[in-house]
Design a protein around this motif. Structure first.
Motif, PDB file in Angstrom:
ATOM      1  N   ILE A  22       1.224  -1.207  -0.027  1.00 35.19           N
ATOM      2  CA  ILE A  22      -0.073   0.237   0.134  1.00 35.19           C
ATOM      3  C   ILE A  22       0.525   1.108   0.190  1.00 35.19           C
ATOM      4  O   ILE A  22       2.043   1.573   0.625  1.00 35.19           O
ATOM      5  N   ALA A  23       0.155   2.483  -1.155  1.00 29.74           N
ATOM      6  CA  ALA A  23       1.163   3.752  -1.345  1.00 29.74           C
ATOM      7  C   ALA A  23       0.514   4.627   0.077  1.00 29.74           C
ATOM      8  O   ALA A  23      -0.637   5.233  -0.284  1.00 29.74           O
ATOM      9  N   THR A  24       0.963   4.674   1.088  1.00 32.88           N
ATOM     10  CA  THR A  24       0.346   5.883   2.281  1.00 32.88           C
ATOM     11  C   THR A  24       0.862   6.964   2.071  1.00 32.88           C
ATOM     12  O   THR A  24       2.162   7.441   2.165  1.00 32.88           O
ATOM     13  N   LEU A  25      -0.191   7.775   1.249  1.00 35.74           N
ATOM     14  CA  LEU A  25       0.773   9.617   0.074  1.00 35.74           C
ATOM     15  C   LEU A  25       0.164  10.059   1.478  1.00 35.74           C
ATOM     16  O   LEU A  25      -1.137  10.647   2.638  1.00 35.74           O
ATOM     17  N   ASN A  80      -8.429   1.426   2.394  1.00 36.76           N
ATOM     18  CA  ASN A  80      -6.753   1.983   2.320  1.00 36.76           C
ATOM     19  C   ASN A  80      -6.297   1.993   3.007  1.00 36.76           C
ATOM     20  O   ASN A  80      -5.266   1.484   3.610  1.00 36.76           O
ATOM     21  N   ALA A  81      -7.128   2.953   3.965  1.00 39.19           N
ATOM     22  CA  ALA A  81      -5.964   2.917   5.349  1.00 39.19           C
ATOM     23  C   ALA A  81      -5.643   2.487   6.278  1.00 39.19           C
ATOM     24  O   ALA A  81      -5.027   1.668   7.113  1.00 39.19           O
ATOM     25  N   ALA A  82      -7.079   1.499   6.485  1.00 37.52           N
ATOM     26  CA  ALA A  82      -7.107  -0.093   7.171  1.00 37.52           C
ATOM     27  C   ALA A  82      -6.187  -1.058   6.669  1.00 37.52           C
ATOM     28  O   ALA A  82      -5.447  -1.896   7.462  1.00 37.52           O
ATOM     29  N   ALA A  83      -6.413  -1.088   5.545  1.00 37.16           N
ATOM     30  CA  ALA A  83      -5.431  -1.935   4.655  1.00 37.16           C
ATOM     31  C   ALA A  83      -3.703  -2.168   4.853  1.00 37.16           C
ATOM     32  O   ALA A  83      -2.719  -2.431   5.316  1.00 37.16           O
ATOM     33  N   ALA A  84      -3.428  -0.392   5.487  1.00 35.02           N
ATOM     34  CA  ALA A  84      -1.939   0.273   5.395  1.00 35.02           C
ATOM     35  C   ALA A  84      -1.742  -0.384   6.070  1.00 35.02           C
ATOM     36  O   ALA A  84      -0.556  -0.208   7.192  1.00 35.02           O
ATOM     37  N   VAL A  85      -2.468  -0.583   8.021  1.00 33.96           N
ATOM     38  CA  VAL A  85      -1.780  -0.627   8.715  1.00 33.96           C
ATOM     39  C   VAL A  85      -2.586  -2.375   9.313  1.00 33.96           C
ATOM     40  O   VAL A  85      -2.886  -2.573  10.629  1.00 33.96           O
ATOM     41  N   GLY A  86      -2.775  -2.867   8.274  1.00 34.78           N
ATOM     42  CA  GLY A  86      -2.672  -4.548   8.239  1.00 34.78           C
ATOM     43  C   GLY A  86      -4.415  -4.621   9.589  1.00 34.78           C
ATOM     44  O   GLY A  86      -4.178  -5.488   9.563  1.00 34.78           O
ATOM     45  N   ARG A  87      -5.975  -3.569   9.317  1.00 33.67           N
ATOM     46  CA  ARG A  87      -6.728  -4.032  10.080  1.00 33.67           C
ATOM     47  C   ARG A  87      -8.205  -3.922   8.792  1.00 33.67           C
ATOM     48  O   ARG A  87      -8.827  -3.711   9.204  1.00 33.67           O
ATOM     49  N   GLU A  88      -8.102  -4.636   7.933  1.00 31.65           N
ATOM     50  CA  GLU A  88      -8.564  -4.221   6.352  1.00 31.65           C
ATOM     51  C   GLU A  88     -10.014  -5.554   7.086  1.00 31.65           C
ATOM     52  O   GLU A  88     -11.608  -4.959   6.261  1.00 31.65           O
ATOM     53  N   LYS A  89      -9.692  -5.998   7.509  1.00 27.95           N
ATOM     54  CA  LYS A  89     -10.436  -7.008   7.783  1.00 27.95           C
ATOM     55  C   LYS A  89     -11.487  -6.515   8.987  1.00 27.95           C
ATOM     56  O   LYS A  89     -12.927  -7.055   9.185  1.00 27.95           O
TER      57      LYS A  89
END
Length: 198
Positions: free
Chosen positions: A62-65, A131-140
């Motif tokens: 994930i690209a966190t901008l 996508n922000a949740a995915a960037a910290v591994g919590r999208e589930k």
């Protein structure tokens, strides 16, 4: 770069999920390294190379901008449009810190992303939620309104999400729900503050 690779791979072997600050001021191969070590995300990426962006997209990094940082430092913004068109998932964050970006205002971040990084408003909202949740591994667990996920929800005071990048620099949050429970109500809190100060 070799030392960073060594430390990151050692952390990965110990079970840590990897995140990198990469290519913020100059292109040092940080995006490429993030892809190589299969990091969850890489942050900043103002100077990420085409090759690094392509590699990150292939590895699902994930690209966190952090557009408010580029704004505060008078640097060029990250190439969000190019990244998205290259298949890279983009998240947005504030980078709140007293050194280079002293704001926690996400409506400002969204405005900068839509005005200066060529993201659509829908892409920007996706970037600050799922996508922000995915960037910290919590999208589930969080990041979208779905059955089985935590009900962390905000209600905005505007009639449409299209106001978000238009009315900036102020709080537009009317209500906040955490785990389905109301924890902030602007009208109630404003009335309380008025009574307290009267």
């Amino acid at each position: 770069m070799d030392e960073s690779r060594k430390l990151l791979l050692a952390a990965k072997m110990m079970g840590f999920k990897l995140k990198l600050h990469a290519d913020e001021i100059v292109s040092l191969g940080g995006a490429e390294l993030a892809a190589e070590v299969e990091a969850v995300s890489a942050d900043h990426l103002l100077q990420a190379s085409d090759k690094g962006i392509e590699m990150m997209a292939k590895r699902g990094v994930i690209a966190t901008l952090l557009p408010a940082t580029a704004f505060s430092l008078k640097e060029n913004f990250a190439r969000a449009r190019y990244m998205i068109d290259s298949g890279l998932a983009v998240a947005l964050a504030s980078d709140f810190n007293p050194g280079s970006c002293f704001t926690e205002n996400l409506s400002l971040v969204i405005a900068l992303a839509t005005l200066y990084m060529n993201m659509s408003l829908e892409e920007a909202i996706t970037a600050v939620t799922i996508n922000a949740a995915a960037a910290v591994g919590r999208e589930k667990e969080i990041g979208s309104i779905d059955v089985g996920k935590k009900a962390d929800i905000i209600i905005l005071e505007h009639p449409s999400y299209k106001f978000i990048p238009y009315h900036i620099g102020v709080s537009i949050v009317e209500k906040v729900f955490k785990n389905g429970k109301l924890i902030y109500d602007k009208e109630r809190d404003d009335r309380y503050a008025y009574r307290k100060n009267s």
